[in-house]
Design a protein around this motif. Structure first.
Motif: not given
Ligand code: SF4
Length: 222
Positions: A32, A34-36, A39, A41, A45, A76, A104, A126
């Motif tokens: 992935c 991003l890094a929310c 998150c 999952t 990622c 991801g 995303n 997001k």
């Protein structure tokens, strides 16, 4: 043939989205961009996460072997997977399979939506609580169709003001399904319902992540 890095594949119910509650085959691709903050999952990622390497033919054969004709491609961020267009084209050539891809909101969907018989998109926007709002590609909103969904995951009820602003500015409810969903454990869904009542927002639908209520919220493969 292309190779895809599959971190999970299983059959379960769709926990969210337009087809929540329906059985689907899940294909989760690793990695992935991003890094929310919320998150759930994160383990999937990393672009180094342990994964099974599968070609598009092997993925489709697996899907067919389950006997389930609904597919959820997730991550991801699946649209960031190398050669993902090859997988989408392979699915597009299977008219009996109904494919949905979760993305995303940071990736421009236009090149993928242009594939004939493209999958339905579930586009997560997001909000500020994710820490990733500045990465959102707002131009995506112009290309959404009735089969698609925009989902706003809220970590604070105050974020619903922003949701309404975006829905109104881009006419989202007239184009596609609009969902709001609470970050599990961070916000009381009842407060979101009260907001919708107070603001008379009949065009926005609340959804809870079914799988978090049916199974342990941290359980994988469901
Ligand atoms: S976009 Fe999705 S998978 Fe990526 S960090 Fe955010 S919540 Fe996790």
């Amino acid at each position: 043939m292309s190779v895809f890095f599959v971190v999970e594949k299983f059959v379960s119910i769709n926990g969210e989205g337009q087809h929540a509650g329906e059985l689907a085959v899940f294909i989760r691709l690793r990695g992935c961009n991003l890094a929310c903050s919320y998150c759930d999952t994160r383990w999937a990622c990393s672009y180094e996460a342990p994964a099974e390497q599968m070609t598009e033919t092997e993925i489709i054969d697996y899907v067919k072997s389950t006997g389930i004709n609904r597919v959820t491609l997730t991550g991801g961020e699946p649209l960031k997977a190398r050669d993902i267009k090859d997988l989408l084209r392979a699915f597009a050539a299977e008219p009996d399979l109904k494919v949905e891809i979760e993305t995303n909101g940071s990736v421009n969907i236009v090149p993928f939506a242009a594939i004939p018989n493209a999958p339905a998109f579930t586009l997560d926007y997001k909000l500020a609580g994710s820490g990733m709002e500045d990465k959102m590609d707002l131009s995506n909103f112009a290309f959404l169709q009735p089969k698609d969904t925009v989902k706003f995951v809220c970590s604070d009820v105050s974020e619903l003001d922003k949701v309404c602003e975006l829905v109104d500015t881009y006419g989202l409810a007239m184009k596609c399904t609009v969902l709001i969903s609470p970050v599990f454990g961070r916000i009381d869904p009842a407060d979101m319902v009260n907001y919708l009542i107070e603001h008379k927002r009949n065009d926005i639908r609340l959804q809870l992540q079914l799988h978090k209520f049916i199974w342990d919220p941290d359980k994988r493969g469901v």
